[in-house]
Design a protein around this motif. Structure first.
Motif, PDB file in Angstrom:
ATOM      1  N   GLY A  45     -47.271 -66.769  61.800  1.00  0.00           N
ATOM      2  CA  GLY A  45     -46.120 -66.600  62.933  1.00  0.00           C
ATOM      3  C   GLY A  45     -46.624 -65.073  63.254  1.00  0.00           C
ATOM      4  O   GLY A  45     -47.335 -64.414  63.576  1.00  0.00           O
ATOM      5  N   PRO A  46     -45.032 -63.920  62.922  1.00  0.00           N
ATOM      6  CA  PRO A  46     -45.270 -62.904  63.051  1.00  0.00           C
ATOM      7  C   PRO A  46     -45.617 -61.807  62.625  1.00  0.00           C
ATOM      8  O   PRO A  46     -46.889 -61.084  63.286  1.00  0.00           O
ATOM      9  CB  PRO A  46     -43.856 -62.463  62.941  1.00  0.00           C
ATOM     10  N   ALA A  47     -46.560 -61.924  61.424  1.00  0.00           N
ATOM     11  CA  ALA A  47     -47.406 -61.592  60.902  1.00  0.00           C
ATOM     12  C   ALA A  47     -49.080 -61.784  60.754  1.00  0.00           C
ATOM     13  O   ALA A  47     -49.595 -61.638  60.485  1.00  0.00           O
ATOM     14  CB  ALA A  47     -47.281 -61.507  59.704  1.00  0.00           C
ATOM     15  N   GLY A  48     -48.801 -62.628  62.361  1.00  0.00           N
ATOM     16  CA  GLY A  48     -50.320 -63.234  62.383  1.00  0.00           C
ATOM     17  C   GLY A  48     -51.498 -62.278  61.988  1.00  0.00           C
ATOM     18  O   GLY A  48     -52.322 -61.908  61.705  1.00  0.00           O
ATOM     19  N   PRO A  49     -51.119 -60.773  63.019  1.00  0.00           N
ATOM     20  CA  PRO A  49     -51.858 -60.074  63.418  1.00  0.00           C
ATOM     21  C   PRO A  49     -52.283 -59.167  62.306  1.00  0.00           C
ATOM     22  O   PRO A  49     -53.483 -58.850  61.909  1.00  0.00           O
ATOM     23  CB  PRO A  49     -51.128 -58.457  64.841  1.00  0.00           C
ATOM     24  N   ALA A  50     -51.071 -59.662  61.242  1.00  0.00           N
ATOM     25  CA  ALA A  50     -50.963 -58.342  60.229  1.00  0.00           C
ATOM     26  C   ALA A  50     -53.116 -59.048  59.405  1.00  0.00           C
ATOM     27  O   ALA A  50     -53.644 -58.948  58.702  1.00  0.00           O
ATOM     28  CB  ALA A  50     -50.721 -58.172  59.340  1.00  0.00           C
ATOM     29  N   ALA A  51     -52.626 -60.263  59.577  1.00  0.00           N
ATOM     30  CA  ALA A  51     -53.160 -61.408  58.484  1.00  0.00           C
ATOM     31  C   ALA A  51     -55.109 -61.191  58.490  1.00  0.00           C
ATOM     32  O   ALA A  51     -55.512 -61.226  58.437  1.00  0.00           O
ATOM     33  CB  ALA A  51     -52.666 -63.110  58.267  1.00  0.00           C
ATOM     34  N   LEU A  52     -55.063 -60.891  59.978  1.00  0.00           N
ATOM     35  CA  LEU A  52     -56.164 -61.375  60.879  1.00  0.00           C
ATOM     36  C   LEU A  52     -56.613 -59.766  60.620  1.00  0.00           C
ATOM     37  O   LEU A  52     -58.251 -59.732  60.001  1.00  0.00           O
ATOM     38  CB  LEU A  52     -56.054 -60.990  62.432  1.00  0.00           C
ATOM     39  N   SER A  53     -56.004 -58.976  60.787  1.00  0.00           N
ATOM     40  CA  SER A  53     -56.968 -57.203  60.196  1.00  0.00           C
ATOM     41  C   SER A  53     -57.126 -57.561  58.613  1.00  0.00           C
ATOM     42  O   SER A  53     -58.018 -56.824  58.309  1.00  0.00           O
ATOM     43  CB  SER A  53     -55.200 -56.237  61.237  1.00  0.00           C
ATOM     44  N   GLU A  54     -56.508 -58.277  57.889  1.00  0.00           N
ATOM     45  CA  GLU A  54     -56.469 -57.923  56.680  1.00  0.00           C
ATOM     46  C   GLU A  54     -57.859 -58.816  56.141  1.00  0.00           C
ATOM     47  O   GLU A  54     -58.537 -59.024  55.504  1.00  0.00           O
ATOM     48  CB  GLU A  54     -54.837 -58.852  56.013  1.00  0.00           C
ATOM     49  N   GLY A  55     -58.129 -60.325  56.792  1.00  0.00           N
ATOM     50  CA  GLY A  55     -58.676 -61.152  56.664  1.00  0.00           C
ATOM     51  C   GLY A  55     -60.386 -60.702  57.117  1.00  0.00           C
ATOM     52  O   GLY A  55     -61.498 -61.285  56.367  1.00  0.00           O
ATOM     53  N   ASN A  56     -60.264 -59.697  58.297  1.00  0.00           N
ATOM     54  CA  ASN A  56     -61.409 -58.574  58.390  1.00  0.00           C
ATOM     55  C   ASN A  56     -61.449 -58.108  57.726  1.00  0.00           C
ATOM     56  O   ASN A  56     -63.139 -57.716  57.796  1.00  0.00           O
ATOM     57  CB  ASN A  56     -60.827 -58.255  60.260  1.00  0.00           C
ATOM     58  N   ALA A  57     -61.009 -56.997  57.156  1.00  0.00           N
ATOM     59  CA  ALA A  57     -61.164 -56.365  55.965  1.00  0.00           C
ATOM     60  C   ALA A  57     -61.711 -57.000  54.792  1.00  0.00           C
ATOM     61  O   ALA A  57     -62.670 -56.540  54.234  1.00  0.00           O
ATOM     62  CB  ALA A  57     -59.761 -55.713  55.670  1.00  0.00           C
ATOM     63  N   VAL A  58     -61.613 -58.027  54.384  1.00  0.00           N
ATOM     64  CA  VAL A  58     -62.115 -58.769  53.522  1.00  0.00           C
ATOM     65  C   VAL A  58     -62.901 -59.481  53.362  1.00  0.00           C
ATOM     66  O   VAL A  58     -64.165 -59.108  52.592  1.00  0.00           O
ATOM     67  CB  VAL A  58     -60.750 -59.611  53.168  1.00  0.00           C
ATOM     68  N   ALA A  59     -63.698 -59.451  55.418  1.00  0.00           N
ATOM     69  CA  ALA A  59     -64.553 -60.394  55.021  1.00  0.00           C
ATOM     70  C   ALA A  59     -65.822 -59.136  54.838  1.00  0.00           C
ATOM     71  O   ALA A  59     -66.942 -59.164  54.609  1.00  0.00           O
ATOM     72  CB  ALA A  59     -65.123 -60.585  56.867  1.00  0.00           C
ATOM     73  N   ALA A  60     -65.809 -57.967  55.682  1.00  0.00           N
ATOM     74  CA  ALA A  60     -66.498 -56.705  55.771  1.00  0.00           C
ATOM     75  C   ALA A  60     -66.273 -55.864  54.471  1.00  0.00           C
ATOM     76  O   ALA A  60     -67.381 -55.970  53.916  1.00  0.00           O
ATOM     77  CB  ALA A  60     -65.238 -55.193  56.751  1.00  0.00           C
ATOM     78  N   GLY A  61     -65.552 -56.160  53.439  1.00  0.00           N
ATOM     79  CA  GLY A  61     -65.652 -55.897  52.142  1.00  0.00           C
ATOM     80  C   GLY A  61     -66.985 -56.440  52.090  1.00  0.00           C
ATOM     81  O   GLY A  61     -67.640 -55.746  50.517  1.00  0.00           O
ATOM     82  N   ILE A  62     -66.702 -58.481  51.396  1.00  0.00           N
ATOM     83  CA  ILE A  62     -67.932 -58.813  51.065  1.00  0.00           C
ATOM     84  C   ILE A  62     -69.184 -58.843  51.822  1.00  0.00           C
ATOM     85  O   ILE A  62     -69.686 -58.446  51.279  1.00  0.00           O
ATOM     86  CB  ILE A  62     -67.287 -60.657  51.712  1.00  0.00           C
ATOM     87  N   GLY A  63     -68.853 -58.887  53.074  1.00  0.00           N
ATOM     88  CA  GLY A  63     -70.241 -58.442  53.669  1.00  0.00           C
ATOM     89  C   GLY A  63     -71.466 -57.537  53.928  1.00  0.00           C
ATOM     90  O   GLY A  63     -72.917 -57.140  53.506  1.00  0.00           O
ATOM     91  N   THR A  64     -70.159 -56.207  52.532  1.00  0.00           N
ATOM     92  CA  THR A  64     -71.074 -54.767  52.575  1.00  0.00           C
ATOM     93  C   THR A  64     -72.216 -54.977  51.419  1.00  0.00           C
ATOM     94  O   THR A  64     -72.628 -54.204  50.698  1.00  0.00           O
ATOM     95  CB  THR A  64     -70.021 -53.884  51.885  1.00  0.00           C
ATOM     96  N   VAL A  65     -71.208 -56.528  50.618  1.00  0.00           N
ATOM     97  CA  VAL A  65     -72.115 -56.301  49.256  1.00  0.00           C
ATOM     98  C   VAL A  65     -73.422 -57.557  49.213  1.00  0.00           C
ATOM     99  O   VAL A  65     -74.436 -57.274  48.613  1.00  0.00           O
ATOM    100  CB  VAL A  65     -71.316 -57.670  48.393  1.00  0.00           C
ATOM    101  N   ALA A  66     -73.537 -58.181  50.736  1.00  0.00           N
ATOM    102  CA  ALA A  66     -74.510 -59.062  50.936  1.00  0.00           C
ATOM    103  C   ALA A  66     -76.315 -58.209  50.609  1.00  0.00           C
ATOM    104  O   ALA A  66     -77.143 -58.518  50.170  1.00  0.00           O
ATOM    105  CB  ALA A  66     -74.655 -59.759  51.938  1.00  0.00           C
ATOM    106  N   PRO A  67     -75.901 -57.121  51.234  1.00  0.00           N
ATOM    107  CA  PRO A  67     -76.888 -56.540  51.429  1.00  0.00           C
ATOM    108  C   PRO A  67     -77.872 -55.703  49.827  1.00  0.00           C
ATOM    109  O   PRO A  67     -79.582 -56.126  49.218  1.00  0.00           O
ATOM    110  CB  PRO A  67     -77.608 -55.126  52.154  1.00  0.00           C
ATOM    111  N   LEU A  68     -76.738 -55.577  49.090  1.00  0.00           N
ATOM    112  CA  LEU A  68     -77.189 -54.942  47.899  1.00  0.00           C
ATOM    113  C   LEU A  68     -77.406 -56.350  46.801  1.00  0.00           C
ATOM    114  O   LEU A  68     -78.250 -56.352  46.351  1.00  0.00           O
ATOM    115  CB  LEU A  68     -76.000 -55.044  46.863  1.00  0.00           C
TER     116      LEU A  68
END
Length: 208
Positions: free
Chosen positions: A136-159
């Motif tokens: 709901g109203p927290a949707g944009p914050a959840a998107l930002s949080e989800g993208n941060a999680v994705a980026a964090g997981i992504g940085t592990v991939a090259p390793l």
């Protein structure tokens, strides 16, 4: 992954329950693939003995896959629903990774990149739409949080890819982790309902 696009309403708070974590992990799964995909393309080009020009087509195929998913719009969701599209896309991403890593030829590996781009984009679409409806109203914050999680997981991939090479397992083993993670996420979250476009109040979910 997409940007949040708008600031959340004042006082809105992200309530993280199982659907939230499923969306985050879906974004993370594709993030892992994207971050691991780039370092492997020169290795594929070298193994197959193709030119730099042809090797550059892997990135193009990935982008074309995203365009295909974009042109499809909401038709896949209307046809099969978010839940089926999400799990089908996770299976598609896994199949694309297998084609890319084990195809053994330029056309097959290129097709794998195309499949990954399409399936991965649909994962992002379902995950983002589900987060917006659910939070709901927290949707944009959840998107930002989800993208941060994705980026964090992504940085592990090259390793992971580099570690697999260092251990003598080869780069394929590192990228095939996508398949294992997709299977683990399915086993852990396959029973989670994914509503089709119906806003849900996070406060109504006691499983957070």
């Amino acid at each position: 992954m997409t940007s949040a696009g708008a600031a959340p309403s004042r006082g809105a708070r992200v309530v993280r329950h199982r659907l939230t974590w499923l969306a985050y992990l879906g974004l993370g799964l594709y993030g892992f693939f994207l971050y691991g995909f780039g370092p492997t393309t020169p290795l594929v080009r070298e193994e197959l003995g193709i030119s730099r020009t042809l090797g550059g087509l892997y990135g193009t195929a990935l982008a074309v896959g995203a365009v295909i998913a974009g042109f499809a719009g909401t038709a896949p969701v209307r046809r099969v629903g978010r839940r089926t599209l999400l799990w089908g896309s996770a299976a598609g991403l896994s199949a694309g990774v297998v084609l890319y890593t084990l195809g053994g030829s330029f056309p097959v590996s290129l097709l794998g990149a195309l499949v990954c781009g399409t399936a991965g984009s649909w994962i992002v679409t379902v995950a983002n739409a589900s987060l917006m409806d659910e939070q709901g109203p927290a949707g944009p914050a959840a998107l930002s949080e989800g993208n941060a999680v994705a980026a964090g997981i992504g940085t592990v991939a090259p390793l992971v890819v580099g570690g697999a090479v260092a251990l003598g397992l080869g780069w394929r083993a590192g990228l095939l982790v996508v398949v294992l993670v997709a299977a683990a996420v399915y086993l852990a979250f396959r029973s989670v309902p994914i509503p089709d476009g119906v806003p849900v109040n996070p406060a109504d979910h006691p499983d957070g």
